[in-house]
Design a protein around this motif. Structure first.
Motif, mmCIF file in Angstrom:
data_model
loop_
_atom_site.group_PDB
_atom_site.id
_atom_site.type_symbol
_atom_site.label_atom_id
_atom_site.label_comp_id
_atom_site.label_asym_id
_atom_site.label_seq_id
_atom_site.Cartn_x
_atom_site.Cartn_y
_atom_site.Cartn_z
ATOM 1 N N PRO A 20 0.755 -1.156 0.108
ATOM 2 C CA PRO A 20 0.199 0.098 -0.038
ATOM 3 C C PRO A 20 0.907 1.354 -0.029
ATOM 4 N N GLN A 21 0.276 2.076 -0.479
ATOM 5 C CA GLN A 21 1.308 3.778 -0.653
ATOM 6 C C GLN A 21 0.088 4.805 0.072
ATOM 7 N N ALA A 22 -0.949 4.479 0.273
ATOM 8 C CA ALA A 22 -1.845 5.484 1.317
ATOM 9 C C ALA A 22 -2.768 4.390 2.010
ATOM 10 N N VAL A 23 -3.360 5.371 3.225
ATOM 11 C CA VAL A 23 -4.358 4.783 3.888
ATOM 12 C C VAL A 23 -5.522 5.669 4.080
ATOM 13 N N LEU A 24 -6.760 5.362 3.867
ATOM 14 C CA LEU A 24 -8.079 6.081 3.948
ATOM 15 C C LEU A 24 -8.744 5.351 5.115
ATOM 16 N N PHE A 25 -9.472 6.425 5.864
ATOM 17 C CA PHE A 25 -10.282 5.785 6.912
ATOM 18 C C PHE A 25 -11.725 6.447 6.845
ATOM 19 N N ASP A 26 -12.498 5.797 7.326
ATOM 20 C CA ASP A 26 -14.080 6.326 7.647
ATOM 21 C C ASP A 26 -13.797 7.271 8.888
ATOM 22 N N LEU A 27 -14.522 7.982 9.251
ATOM 23 C CA LEU A 27 -14.624 8.918 10.420
ATOM 24 C C LEU A 27 -15.042 8.412 11.716
ATOM 25 N N ASP A 28 -16.460 8.405 11.598
ATOM 26 C CA ASP A 28 -17.301 8.074 13.067
ATOM 27 C C ASP A 28 -17.129 6.408 13.109
ATOM 28 N N GLY A 29 -16.691 5.990 14.317
ATOM 29 C CA GLY A 29 -16.716 4.513 14.512
ATOM 30 C C GLY A 29 -15.329 4.156 14.039
ATOM 31 N N THR A 30 -14.439 5.049 13.159
ATOM 32 C CA THR A 30 -13.176 4.388 12.811
ATOM 33 C C THR A 30 -12.000 5.235 13.555
ATOM 34 N N TRP A 74 -2.344 9.957 3.966
ATOM 35 C CA TRP A 74 -3.455 9.230 4.634
ATOM 36 C C TRP A 74 -4.833 10.234 4.451
ATOM 37 N N GLY A 75 -5.900 9.881 4.588
ATOM 38 C CA GLY A 75 -7.010 10.644 4.453
ATOM 39 C C GLY A 75 -8.519 10.013 4.985
ATOM 40 N N ILE A 76 -9.514 10.790 4.898
ATOM 41 C CA ILE A 76 -10.478 10.566 5.353
ATOM 42 C C ILE A 76 -11.817 10.734 4.613
ATOM 43 N N VAL A 77 -12.485 9.334 4.394
ATOM 44 C CA VAL A 77 -13.597 9.606 3.606
ATOM 45 C C VAL A 77 -14.875 9.168 4.362
ATOM 46 N N THR A 78 -15.792 10.047 4.436
ATOM 47 C CA THR A 78 -16.945 9.904 5.346
ATOM 48 C C THR A 78 -18.303 10.132 4.668
ATOM 49 N N ASN A 79 -19.425 9.741 5.142
ATOM 50 C CA ASN A 79 -20.629 9.878 4.651
ATOM 51 C C ASN A 79 -21.311 11.247 5.428
ATOM 52 N N THR A 122 -2.580 16.512 9.619
ATOM 53 C CA THR A 122 -1.807 15.982 8.651
ATOM 54 C C THR A 122 -2.664 15.056 7.364
ATOM 55 N N ALA A 123 -3.829 15.440 7.769
ATOM 56 C CA ALA A 123 -4.785 14.527 6.462
ATOM 57 C C ALA A 123 -4.438 14.919 5.137
ATOM 58 N N SER A 124 -4.191 14.574 4.139
ATOM 59 C CA SER A 124 -3.983 14.850 2.819
ATOM 60 C C SER A 124 -5.017 14.859 2.238
ATOM 61 N N ALA A 125 -6.273 14.382 2.440
ATOM 62 C CA ALA A 125 -7.546 14.409 1.755
ATOM 63 C C ALA A 125 -8.764 14.180 2.801
ATOM 64 N N VAL A 126 -9.661 14.850 2.627
ATOM 65 C CA VAL A 126 -10.845 14.806 3.405
ATOM 66 C C VAL A 126 -11.927 14.941 2.412
ATOM 67 N N VAL A 127 -12.759 13.696 2.287
ATOM 68 C CA VAL A 127 -13.874 13.721 1.406
ATOM 69 C C VAL A 127 -15.170 13.450 2.216
ATOM 70 N N SER A 128 -16.269 14.099 1.952
ATOM 71 C CA SER A 128 -17.408 14.267 2.859
ATOM 72 C C SER A 128 -18.459 13.451 2.097
ATOM 73 N N GLY A 129 -19.789 13.348 2.675
ATOM 74 C CA GLY A 129 -20.817 12.698 2.064
ATOM 75 C C GLY A 129 -21.342 13.452 0.931
ATOM 76 N N ASP A 130 -21.005 14.611 0.812
ATOM 77 C CA ASP A 130 -21.733 15.600 -0.314
ATOM 78 C C ASP A 130 -20.433 16.285 -1.091
ATOM 79 N N THR A 131 -19.357 15.500 -0.926
ATOM 80 C CA THR A 131 -18.229 15.978 -1.609
ATOM 81 C C THR A 131 -18.289 15.674 -3.138
ATOM 82 N N THR A 132 -18.906 14.438 -3.541
ATOM 83 C CA THR A 132 -19.128 13.979 -4.889
ATOM 84 C C THR A 132 -20.682 13.771 -4.972
#
Length: 222
Positions: free
Chosen positions: A6-16, A109-114, A132-142
């Motif tokens: 792996p070259q990056a790690v992404l995480f859910d937010l709530d509960g993770t 690393w980054g965060i992807v949440t609904n 230090t998060a390099s990406a934060v994507v929310s439920g209404d980002t896309t």
């Protein structure tokens, strides 16, 4: 699962990454007490905290998204939550050390949440560990939210990493479904909320982590 490391790690937010159940539950419970109903214990809300408004209103009032009054009560819940979402929310034990280890390895690393950006952005800004998060994507980002893969693919684009070289860690089945659809390695965070009747063994994740620091064991899996 064998393949390139792996070259990056992404995480859910709530509960993770964060335990937001106390504030989510309190926002829903205020709706009960405002209506003269008795309060419910946090233990009732906690298992469904990962499902957001759907989960909280389900516990508080037995509602589903198909219920006629759901939309109006959801906005009331959102307003309650917005006023207190930083009161008792905190990162899970081990998250700070995990992020420090990723930074030390120079692994993005980054965060992807609904969670909608109106909630995600203040939470991230108020949590020093997330600077230090390099990406934060929310439920209404896309245009799509999980379990659609697009939020994860957007995060990978922002990190400049091929999705197949990313790990996605989440505590809900939709996290694993989205991660698999995006071509990512997936890890079920079994220390999170999981849901009242969740059976992570059916999610087809590549692995499980019983604490945040166990993610580090999956960084060299080639």
């Amino acid at each position: 699962m064998k393949g390139p490391s792996p070259q990056a790690v992404l995480f859910d937010l709530d509960g993770t990454l964060i335990d937001s159940a106390p504030d989510l539950g309190a926002a829903a419970d205020k709706m009960r007490t405002d209506r003269g109903l008795p309060p419910l214990p946090l233990a009732d809300y906690r298992p469904m905290a990962g499902a957001g408004a759907r989960g909280m209103l389900g516990i508080a009032f037995g509602l589903t998204p198909e219920s006629p009054e759901f939309a109006a009560l959801r906005e009331e819940f959102f307003m309650n939550y917005e006023t207190r979402m930083l009161f008792d929310t905190h990162v899970f034990v081990g998250v700070t050390e995990l992020i420090d280890a990723l930074v030390a390895r120079e692994m993005p690393w980054g965060i992807v949440t609904n969670k909608a950006a109106r909630f995600t952005d203040p939470l991230v800004a108020a949590t020093p560990q997330f600077a230090t998060a390099s990406a934060v994507v929310s439920g209404d980002t896309t245009p799509h939210a999980k379990p659609h893969p697009e939020p994860l693919l957007e995060a990978a684009r922002r990190l400049g990493v091929d999705p197949t070289r990313c790990i996605y860690v989440g505590d809900d089945e939709r996290d694993i479904v989205a991660g698999r659809a995006a071509g990512m390695m997936t890890l079920a965070a079994t220390y999170g909320y999981m849901g009242a009747n969740a059976d992570f063994t059916c999610w087809k994740a590549d692995g499980r982590v019983e604490s945040p620091l166990e993610v580090l064991q999956w960084l060299n899996v080639a």
